[in-house]
Design a protein around this motif. Structure first.
Motif, PDB file in Angstrom:
ATOM      1  N   ASN A  72      -5.288  -7.833 -13.656  1.00 19.68           N
ATOM      2  CA  ASN A  72      -5.135  -8.157 -12.241  1.00 19.68           C
ATOM      3  C   ASN A  72      -4.063  -9.237 -12.094  1.00 19.68           C
ATOM      4  O   ASN A  72      -4.185 -10.325 -12.664  1.00 19.68           O
ATOM      5  N   PRO A  73      -2.997  -8.983 -11.337  1.00 17.48           N
ATOM      6  CA  PRO A  73      -1.916  -9.978 -11.201  1.00 17.48           C
ATOM      7  C   PRO A  73      -2.383 -11.337 -10.684  1.00 17.48           C
ATOM      8  O   PRO A  73      -1.745 -12.345 -10.968  1.00 17.48           O
ATOM      9  N   MET A 201      -0.100 -11.380  -6.099  1.00 17.02           N
ATOM     10  CA  MET A 201      -0.313 -12.355  -7.174  1.00 17.02           C
ATOM     11  C   MET A 201      -1.024 -13.633  -6.744  1.00 17.02           C
ATOM     12  O   MET A 201      -1.723 -14.254  -7.554  1.00 17.02           O
ATOM     13  N   PHE A 202      -0.848 -14.068  -5.504  1.00 18.87           N
ATOM     14  CA  PHE A 202      -1.301 -15.398  -5.108  1.00 18.87           C
ATOM     15  C   PHE A 202      -2.453 -15.328  -4.115  1.00 18.87           C
ATOM     16  O   PHE A 202      -2.457 -14.506  -3.200  1.00 18.87           O
ATOM     17  N   LEU A 203      -3.415 -16.238  -4.284  1.00 20.93           N
ATOM     18  CA  LEU A 203      -4.526 -16.371  -3.347  1.00 20.93           C
ATOM     19  C   LEU A 203      -4.034 -17.072  -2.076  1.00 20.93           C
ATOM     20  O   LEU A 203      -2.990 -17.726  -2.093  1.00 20.93           O
ATOM     21  N   THR A 263       3.066  -5.357 -10.135  1.00 22.00           N
ATOM     22  CA  THR A 263       2.013  -6.148  -9.492  1.00 22.00           C
ATOM     23  C   THR A 263       1.136  -5.320  -8.559  1.00 22.00           C
ATOM     24  O   THR A 263       0.107  -5.809  -8.097  1.00 22.00           O
ATOM     25  N   TYR A 264       1.522  -4.088  -8.261  1.00 20.84           N
ATOM     26  CA  TYR A 264       0.831  -3.297  -7.243  1.00 20.84           C
ATOM     27  C   TYR A 264      -0.444  -2.699  -7.833  1.00 20.84           C
ATOM     28  O   TYR A 264      -0.401  -1.897  -8.774  1.00 20.84           O
ATOM     29  N   ALA A 265      -1.582  -3.080  -7.276  1.00 22.16           N
ATOM     30  CA  ALA A 265      -2.879  -2.719  -7.838  1.00 22.16           C
ATOM     31  C   ALA A 265      -3.080  -1.204  -7.992  1.00 22.16           C
ATOM     32  O   ALA A 265      -3.523  -0.748  -9.052  1.00 22.16           O
TER      33      ALA A 265
END
Length: 530
Positions: A72-73, A201-203, A263-265
């Motif tokens: 998971n990125p 990638m970022f919360l 990065t794409y889930a």
């Protein structure tokens, strides 16, 4: 946060089939987003079935291996995230840089290619690149849902690179216009996908700084480009503007091949499913994202139609899009006339005149650093006061300060340029304008990502379409407007128009933003557990 069920339009009540199909698919996508958020273990297809107090789950459905899955990125290391974000940010810097680098060379290009006697057509040599920005995301964004972020980013940048090189060989105004539009189309790839990479990638509480780095490209690139090209035009030839940027972009392309990771889930989990099928021989395995139609036709249909749905039905996007479009239009209008001001009114050479663009770049840099810190700090403080629940509206307060600052900077620049005050003062005005503009831009971009998490790429594509159209149109009347009104009144008019939208808009979002989100089907479907 409880899930909300949004009913699609019933057949026969006037909703077009394509829109109804898109709404049905969005329901499934929203369900998938919630599945992935449930500790990384998706629920069974369809409604949750409870037996003995436990949810029955489909063992053939593949998702993340728990909340700490290194695939998971969002669980990547600090270095991995920022290496990827750095490359994407440089991509988003290079194409806007190229968009404005022709500004100091417009007189030479017009002379050599026979674009004389028509200032509108000459200005179009610069702004038609931005029109490509408007079209590119509508195609490249949906393609990234099929082939992943990285592959589309690399191919879009390669497309930009090829036609940017070709621009240096243009022999007619038709060739120049075509090459500029096509290079802008490819350059729209990083603009369309960068926000999606950031969201991957970022919360939410980490996005301010990442958004600052990402947003520097689209805004500082146009400001820095003319500064560099002024010396190129003065010392070599305007064709080297295209070739030098192509050399630099080629190096970045190679670095991207080395450092960029997917990065794409849905793409990552799709690759995982294929690997597990080979290893286990179980052909029934499928990704949590495979519960709906992911064919090229379906994804392109949704991706190309959805931005127009956002602009047509989402008040949040309409208000934000209008404000962003004005900021972008004013930026390109200034870029078109900035070099000419210093050459004709202040008597500077094209190289020295280009140095004044440093004021815009410095303003954007200051705005990104100060804005990112304030946005993240404000978000964290307001989240704590709200029982540790973060809301998109917590990004907005900074606009109440940054919008008036940018307006004051624009007025200071206009009137001091009108009376030819010492060069430092109009440059100071441009610096202040740039600082306020980028701070507001950061807040808006992070607000869009937080509000439309699942559909952030479509929301950004919608606003990008809107702002790029104004970025294309504004320079076409720049020369006529400044000739008729002068620097002082022309910039005051632009400042006033920006002010009447830039100040009320954040007040509306702070007071009514949560209600608008509740009424927005897109925002409700995008809601995930934070």
């Amino acid at each position: 946060m409880p899930d909300e069920t949004v009913t699609a339009a019933e057949p026969g009540v006037g909703t077009p089939n394509v829109e109804r199909d898109i709404e049905d698919e969005e329901e499934k996508e929203a369900e998938q987003a919630r599945d992935v958020e449930k500790g990384g273990v998706p629920v069974a297809t369809g409604a949750e079935e409870v037996s003995g107090g436990k949810e029955e789950r489909d063992p053939n459905m593949i998702s993340w291996d728990g909340p700490d899955d290194p695939l998971n990125p969002q669980n990547w290391s600090f270095g991995q995230k920022w290496a990827a974000m750095g490359i994407v940010s440089v991509f988003t810097f290079m194409s806007p840089l190229s968009s404005s680098m022709v500004a100091p060379a417009l007189p030479q290009i017009s002379r050599d290619l026979g674009i004389t006697g028509d200032p509108t057509l000459s200005s179009m040599t610069l702004s038609i690149f931005v029109l490509g920005f408007a079209v590119g995301p509508l195609v490249l964004g949906p393609l990234s849902e099929i082939y992943g972020r990285v592959r589309v980013l690399q191919l879009a940048n390669l497309f930009f690179l090829i036609f940017n090189i070709a621009g240096g060989f243009a022999q007619s105004k038709g060739q120049m216009m075509a090459f500029r539009f096509l290079s802008g189309f490819g350059g729209g790839g990083p603009i369309a996908l960068g926000g999606g990479v950031l969201g991957d990638m970022f919360l939410p509480e980490q996005r301010g700084l990442a958004q600052a780095l990402y947003s520097l490209g689209p805004l500082s690139g146009p400001a820095i480009g003319p500064m560099i090209s002024g010396f190129i035009v003065q010392s070599i030839d305007w064709r080297w503007i295209f070739w030098i940027t192509s050399i630099v972009d080629g190096v970045i392309q190679v670095l991207g091949l080395i450092l960029l990771r997917e990065t794409y889930a849905p793409k990552l989990l799709g690759d995982k499913v294929r690997r597990l099928k080979r290893e286990t021989g179980n052909d029934k395995l499928y990704s949590v994202y495979d519960k709906h139609d992911r064919s090229m036709r379906a994804i392109l249909s949704r991706g190309m139609v959805r931005p127009f749905i956002f602009l047509g039905t989402e008040p949040l996007c309409q208000i934000i899009g209008t404000y962003m479009a004005l900021m972008y239009g004013v930026l390109y209008l200034l870029l078109t006339t900035f070099a000419e001001l210093w050459v004709t009114e202040y008597g500077e050479s094209s190289g020295i005149a280009g140095l004044n663009y440093l004021a815009i770049g410095a303003g954007y840099t200051a705005g990104s650093q100060i804005g990112a810190w304030l946005i993240d700090a404000t978000y964290r403080r307001m989240k704590v006061k709200n029982n540790d629940i973060g809301l998109p509206e917590f990004r907005i307060p900074i606009i109440l300060v940054s919008a008036p600052i940018s307006v004051l900077g624009l007025i200071l620049y206009g009137w001091t340029a009108q009376y030819k005050v010492f060069w430092f003062v109009p440059d100071l005005g441009v610096f202040i304008y740039g600082m306020g503009t980028l701070s507001a831009w950061l807040a808006i971009q992070t607000y869009l990502v937080d509000t439309y998490t699942l559909y952030a790429a479509s929301a950004i594509a919608a606003t990008a379409l809107y702002r790029s159209l104004l970025g294309f149109a504004f320079p076409l009347f720049a020369n006529q407007m400044y000739a008729a009104m002068g620097q002082g009144w022309a910039n005051t008019m632009l400042a006033f128009i920006t002010l009447i939208i830039g100040v009320p808009a954040p007040l509306v979002f702070l007071k009514y933003g949560h209600k608008l989100r509740e009424r927005s089907s897109m925002a409700r479907k995008s809601r995930i557990i934070r």
